[in-house]
Motif scaffolding. Structure first.
Motif, PDB file in Angstrom:
ATOM      1  N   ASN A   1     -10.754  12.974 -21.571  1.00 46.13           N
ATOM      2  CA  ASN A   1     -10.037  11.848 -21.150  1.00 46.13           C
ATOM      3  C   ASN A   1     -10.805  10.558 -21.094  1.00 46.13           C
ATOM      4  N   GLY A   2     -11.971  10.592 -21.207  1.00 46.93           N
ATOM      5  CA  GLY A   2     -12.938   9.711 -21.207  1.00 46.93           C
ATOM      6  C   GLY A   2     -13.193   8.663 -20.052  1.00 46.93           C
ATOM      7  N   ASN A   3     -13.678   7.542 -20.214  1.00 49.14           N
ATOM      8  CA  ASN A   3     -14.024   6.445 -19.124  1.00 49.14           C
ATOM      9  C   ASN A   3     -12.868   5.591 -19.088  1.00 49.14           C
ATOM     10  N   LEU A   4     -12.086   5.650 -18.039  1.00 48.21           N
ATOM     11  CA  LEU A   4     -10.929   4.777 -17.884  1.00 48.21           C
ATOM     12  C   LEU A   4     -10.770   3.471 -17.051  1.00 48.21           C
ATOM     13  N   VAL A   5     -11.982   3.488 -16.324  1.00 48.04           N
ATOM     14  CA  VAL A   5     -12.397   2.244 -15.665  1.00 48.04           C
ATOM     15  C   VAL A   5     -13.843   2.143 -15.676  1.00 48.04           C
TER      16      VAL A   5
ATOM     17  N   PHE B   1      -5.782  16.903  -8.578  1.00 50.01           N
ATOM     18  CA  PHE B   1      -6.214  15.601  -8.037  1.00 50.01           C
ATOM     19  C   PHE B   1      -5.121  14.466  -8.545  1.00 50.01           C
ATOM     20  N   LEU B   2      -4.174  14.962  -9.695  1.00 45.07           N
ATOM     21  CA  LEU B   2      -3.215  13.735 -10.064  1.00 45.07           C
ATOM     22  C   LEU B   2      -1.959  13.891  -9.335  1.00 45.07           C
ATOM     23  N   GLU B   3      -1.647  14.960  -8.825  1.00 50.33           N
ATOM     24  CA  GLU B   3      -0.329  15.168  -7.896  1.00 50.33           C
ATOM     25  C   GLU B   3      -0.626  14.374  -6.741  1.00 50.33           C
ATOM     26  N   SER B   4      -1.471  13.864  -6.219  1.00 49.03           N
ATOM     27  CA  SER B   4      -1.592  12.908  -5.080  1.00 49.03           C
ATOM     28  C   SER B   4      -0.981  11.753  -5.201  1.00 49.03           C
ATOM     29  N   PHE B   5      -1.041  11.327  -6.265  1.00 51.06           N
ATOM     30  CA  PHE B   5      -0.342   9.826  -6.342  1.00 51.06           C
ATOM     31  C   PHE B   5       1.230   9.932  -6.956  1.00 51.06           C
ATOM     32  N   VAL B   6       1.916  10.867  -6.884  1.00 51.57           N
ATOM     33  CA  VAL B   6       3.177  10.786  -7.161  1.00 51.57           C
ATOM     34  C   VAL B   6       3.987  10.032  -6.156  1.00 51.57           C
ATOM     35  N   THR B   7       5.210   9.620  -6.396  1.00 46.21           N
ATOM     36  CA  THR B   7       5.904   8.833  -5.458  1.00 46.21           C
ATOM     37  C   THR B   7       6.206   9.564  -4.317  1.00 46.21           C
TER      38      THR B   7
ATOM     39  N   ILE C   1       3.525  14.404 -14.290  1.00 46.14           N
ATOM     40  CA  ILE C   1       2.991  15.328 -13.427  1.00 46.14           C
ATOM     41  C   ILE C   1       4.237  16.512 -13.251  1.00 46.14           C
ATOM     42  N   GLU C   2       5.545  15.999 -13.292  1.00 38.55           N
ATOM     43  CA  GLU C   2       6.571  17.116 -13.252  1.00 38.55           C
ATOM     44  C   GLU C   2       6.605  18.026 -14.592  1.00 38.55           C
ATOM     45  N   LYS C   3       6.436  17.161 -15.676  1.00 41.43           N
ATOM     46  CA  LYS C   3       6.221  18.010 -16.838  1.00 41.43           C
ATOM     47  C   LYS C   3       5.258  19.122 -16.892  1.00 41.43           C
ATOM     48  N   ALA C   4       3.967  18.643 -16.517  1.00 43.23           N
ATOM     49  CA  ALA C   4       2.823  19.306 -16.322  1.00 43.23           C
ATOM     50  C   ALA C   4       2.875  20.575 -15.566  1.00 43.23           C
ATOM     51  N   LYS C   5       3.641  20.441 -14.565  1.00 40.36           N
ATOM     52  CA  LYS C   5       3.752  21.536 -13.529  1.00 40.36           C
ATOM     53  C   LYS C   5       4.796  22.494 -14.072  1.00 40.36           C
ATOM     54  N   ASN C   6       5.671  22.276 -14.836  1.00 37.65           N
ATOM     55  CA  ASN C   6       6.640  23.201 -15.426  1.00 37.65           C
ATOM     56  C   ASN C   6       6.280  23.733 -16.572  1.00 37.65           C
ATOM     57  N   GLU C   7       5.435  23.057 -17.399  1.00 34.10           N
ATOM     58  CA  GLU C   7       5.123  23.466 -18.873  1.00 34.10           C
ATOM     59  C   GLU C   7       4.519  24.698 -18.911  1.00 34.10           C
TER      60      GLU C   7
ATOM     61  N   GLU D   1      -2.311  12.016 -20.040  1.00 31.79           N
ATOM     62  CA  GLU D   1      -1.312  10.827 -20.079  1.00 31.79           C
ATOM     63  C   GLU D   1      -1.390  10.255 -18.578  1.00 31.79           C
ATOM     64  N   ALA D   2      -1.109  11.203 -17.699  1.00 28.06           N
ATOM     65  CA  ALA D   2      -0.658  10.830 -16.400  1.00 28.06           C
ATOM     66  C   ALA D   2      -2.264  10.216 -15.595  1.00 28.06           C
ATOM     67  N   GLU D   3      -2.998  10.511 -16.130  1.00 29.31           N
ATOM     68  CA  GLU D   3      -4.444   9.859 -15.606  1.00 29.31           C
ATOM     69  C   GLU D   3      -4.672   8.492 -16.233  1.00 29.31           C
ATOM     70  N   LYS D   4      -4.053   8.279 -17.524  1.00 25.58           N
ATOM     71  CA  LYS D   4      -4.441   6.850 -18.167  1.00 25.58           C
ATOM     72  C   LYS D   4      -3.225   6.135 -17.312  1.00 25.58           C
ATOM     73  N   ILE D   5      -2.133   6.410 -17.167  1.00 25.98           N
ATOM     74  CA  ILE D   5      -1.065   5.457 -16.333  1.00 25.98           C
ATOM     75  C   ILE D   5      -1.821   5.317 -15.054  1.00 25.98           C
ATOM     76  N   LEU D   6      -2.409   6.057 -14.397  1.00 21.62           N
ATOM     77  CA  LEU D   6      -2.865   5.641 -13.042  1.00 21.62           C
ATOM     78  C   LEU D   6      -4.106   4.572 -13.171  1.00 21.62           C
ATOM     79  N   PHE D   7      -4.925   4.733 -14.342  1.00 16.76           N
ATOM     80  CA  PHE D   7      -5.786   3.617 -14.418  1.00 16.76           C
ATOM     81  C   PHE D   7      -5.235   2.420 -14.969  1.00 16.76           C
ATOM     82  N   GLU D   8      -4.216   2.475 -15.901  1.00 16.10           N
ATOM     83  CA  GLU D   8      -3.769   1.241 -16.314  1.00 16.10           C
ATOM     84  C   GLU D   8      -3.009   0.530 -15.169  1.00 16.10           C
ATOM     85  N   GLU D   9      -2.783   1.291 -14.161  1.00 14.07           N
ATOM     86  CA  GLU D   9      -1.872   0.578 -13.078  1.00 14.07           C
ATOM     87  C   GLU D   9      -2.903   0.223 -11.833  1.00 14.07           C
ATOM     88  N   MET D  10      -3.861   1.105 -11.700  1.00 10.75           N
ATOM     89  CA  MET D  10      -5.248   0.613 -10.800  1.00 10.75           C
ATOM     90  C   MET D  10      -4.704   0.711  -9.198  1.00 10.75           C
TER      91      MET D  10
END
Length: 541
Positions: free
Chosen positions: A358-362, A453-459, A477-483, A495-504
């Motif tokens: 997923n590379g360097n996002l910030v 790591f990522l589920e920590s930031f759901v609404t 996150i919901e799709k990832a859990k049920n896939e 994709e979720a992590e990319k959104i996290l760092f777009e929104e920061m």
């Protein structure tokens, strides 16, 4: 970076598992230290850093509670020396063909430290209490894998709808909402430890003092002087007591690394972290141990507080931080700088590491940061930024990082920041209550899978603590859990992590590792990458 995790994939693997189910501070006086080395009593001398938040399993959801609690209690599974789940309170289990029903058989000789039998009812009571909204456990989201768990916790369902059932005294049946190949890893987390139901009914504060605490792990809580020290003793009622070599574990509570190191040098501690100003010298020590850890040191913006309602201002401050300089010149513990949130060490279905894929996002970029700050201020109509306060919990190492970030904001953006600190429990509660504007934080994986790591930031997650909410992020996150297709699951997480760092709503500093000194003669102290200290196999000559 060394890979420490190889996750098992797919229903076929689950079937194999089903067939293989067998599968601050008081100083220790010199007299006790001499006794520990004499061989009469094997006493390991450790530092917990701070007062544990709680020894109530669903509430002590942090590193200052886990290290101790993981040795006072255990769940159905326990992480072994290879960091993979192995039978613990459960001697075996069966998994249904579709991977959704787990049936655990508890050991006949599994007992509580007071001599009571450990029962499936104790687990049912504990797991449903974890999910009970009245408990308000910050770890409740871990139980959402259980059918009915999320609905009960959110107030949309009842306790009876949670599919955890004590079939008999020694058999527990659990139904999951979807196949979860890492479920055995999840339930090794202290949040899933059992609770002696009869003890809890008699005393709701059973976990608060040594004389009332009842556990089922390798050690018992013999003494607890709050904010000062603790002493554990070997649990003679533990089912595997013959494996436990230590007689006692003494825990100091010192949150200053320099003091900790001085105690180590004087024989009052058997392990120590390394003071940053001595790192170059001590990194060559033959007592040095460096191990991987799954976790991230980071900062949280409160997006409900000015000026951090503006995305570009958040991005600007994040990009003004030079992570490489912090690990090279401030922390100096051989950490990897963090340019994303999920740490190294998680291999996907095709063998790729999550972080590398997923590379360097910030990344540090002073010029871009200055541009974004100007644009953000223009959007908000600011002639100058509102005052900014950066908060951290009291610790010399946290202070040094905070001061460095303060300097970076000034140097690269000409932004002045005020620093404030508070003791851990006060700091943590204020962070949960969104009383901070910008605050340091840390995440240590609760179980070995990137989504943790990522589920920590759901609404509305109790772990979010930023006020940030994004529907698209929540959906990934919901799709990832049920896939059920692992390749698609990982794409959703990317994709979720990319959104996290777009929104920061956060910005990372470094990934964690274990860098410490350990006395000669100490052996088999296991430090799991997900953050639990393991003393079951520890020894001291």
């Amino acid at each position: 970076m060394k890979k420490w995790l190889h996750v098992l994939w797919g229903i076929a693997i689950i079937t194999v598992l089903a067939a293989c189910t067998a599968n601050s501070s008081s100083e220790e006086d010199n007299a006790e230290g001499d006794q520990a080395e004499s061989g009469d009593t094997k006493t390991l001398l450790l530092n917990n850093g701070e007062e544990p938040t709680s020894f109530d399993p669903p509430m002590g959801f942090d590193s200052v509670s886990w290290n101790a609690l993981n040795n006072l209690m255990e769940g159905m599974t326990r992480l072994g020396k290879d960091h993979q789940p192995e039978p613990a309170a459960a001697e075996k289990w069966e998994i249904s063909d579709d991977g959704t029903v787990y049936t655990f058989m508890i050991r006949e000789d599994a007992k509580w430290s007071n001599g009571d039998d450990l029962t499936a009812g104790d687990f049912e009571f504990a797991w449903k209490r974890l999910l009970d909204p009245e408990t308000a456990s910050p770890a409740a989201f871990l139980g959402y894998f259980i059918e009915g768990g999320e609905a009960f916790n959110n107030g949309d369902g009842s306790k009876e709808d949670v599919m955890v059932d004590a079939v008999s005294d020694k058999e527990l049946k659990v139904t999951l909402s979807s196949p979860t190949g890492y479920f055995l890893n999840i339930i090794s987390n202290p949040a899933f430890f059992p609770i002696n139901e009869s003890v809890a009914e008699e005393n709701a504060e059973w976990y608060a003092e040594a004389d009332s605490f009842v556990g089922n792990g390798p050690f018992t809580l013999d003494e607890w002087k709050h904010d000062s020290e603790m002493t554990f003793k070997k649990n003679e009622n533990y089912w595997d007591k013959d494996t436990v070599k230590l007689d006692e574990v003494h825990w100091a509570m010192v949150n200053d690394t320099n003091t900790e190191y001085q105690m180590y040098e004087s024989g009052e501690l058997d392990t120590t972290n390394i003071p940053a100003d001595m790192s170059e010298e001590l990194m060559e020590s033959d007592q040095l141990k460096v191990q991987d850890q799954a976790g991230t040191y980071f900062y949280r913006f409160n997006v409900n507080e000015e000026p951090f309602q503006n995305k570009k201002i958040r991005q600007a401050l994040a990009m003004a931080v030079n992570q490489q300089d912090i690990v090279d010149y401030v922390t100096k513990n051989k950490e990897e700088p963090a340019y994303g949130f999920v740490s190294y060490g998680f291999e996907g279905p095709s063998g790729e590491d999550f972080r590398e894929q997923n590379g360097n996002l910030v990344e540090f970029n002073a010029e871009e940061a200055e541009k974004l700050l100007e644009e953000g201020m223009k959007e908000e109509g600011y002639e100058e930024l509102p005052p900014i306060t950066l908060s951290y919990n009291t610790s010399e190492s946290h202070k040094k990082v905070a001061e460095t970030i303060q300097q970076m904001f000034k140097e690269h953006l000409d932004v002045d920041v005020t620093l404030e600190n508070a003791e851990w429990n006060v700091f943590l509660q204020n962070q949960k209550d969104l009383k901070h504007q910008l605050s340091r934080s840390s995440f240590i994986a609760d179980y070995a899978y990137p989504i943790n790591f990522l589920e920590s930031f759901v609404t509305d997650s109790s772990m979010n603590r930023t006020g940030w909410s994004n529907d698209e992020y929540d959906q990934f996150i919901e799709k990832a859990k049920n896939e059920t297709d692992e390749t698609k699951r990982w794409e959703h997480m990317y994709e979720a992590e990319k959104i996290l760092f777009e929104e920061m709503p956060i910005f990372p500093i470094h990934f964690y590792n274990f860098v410490l000194l350990e006395k000669e003669g100490v052996s088999d102290v296991i430090r799991h990458p997900v953050g639990y200290l393991e003393l079951k196999w520890a020894d001291k000559e």
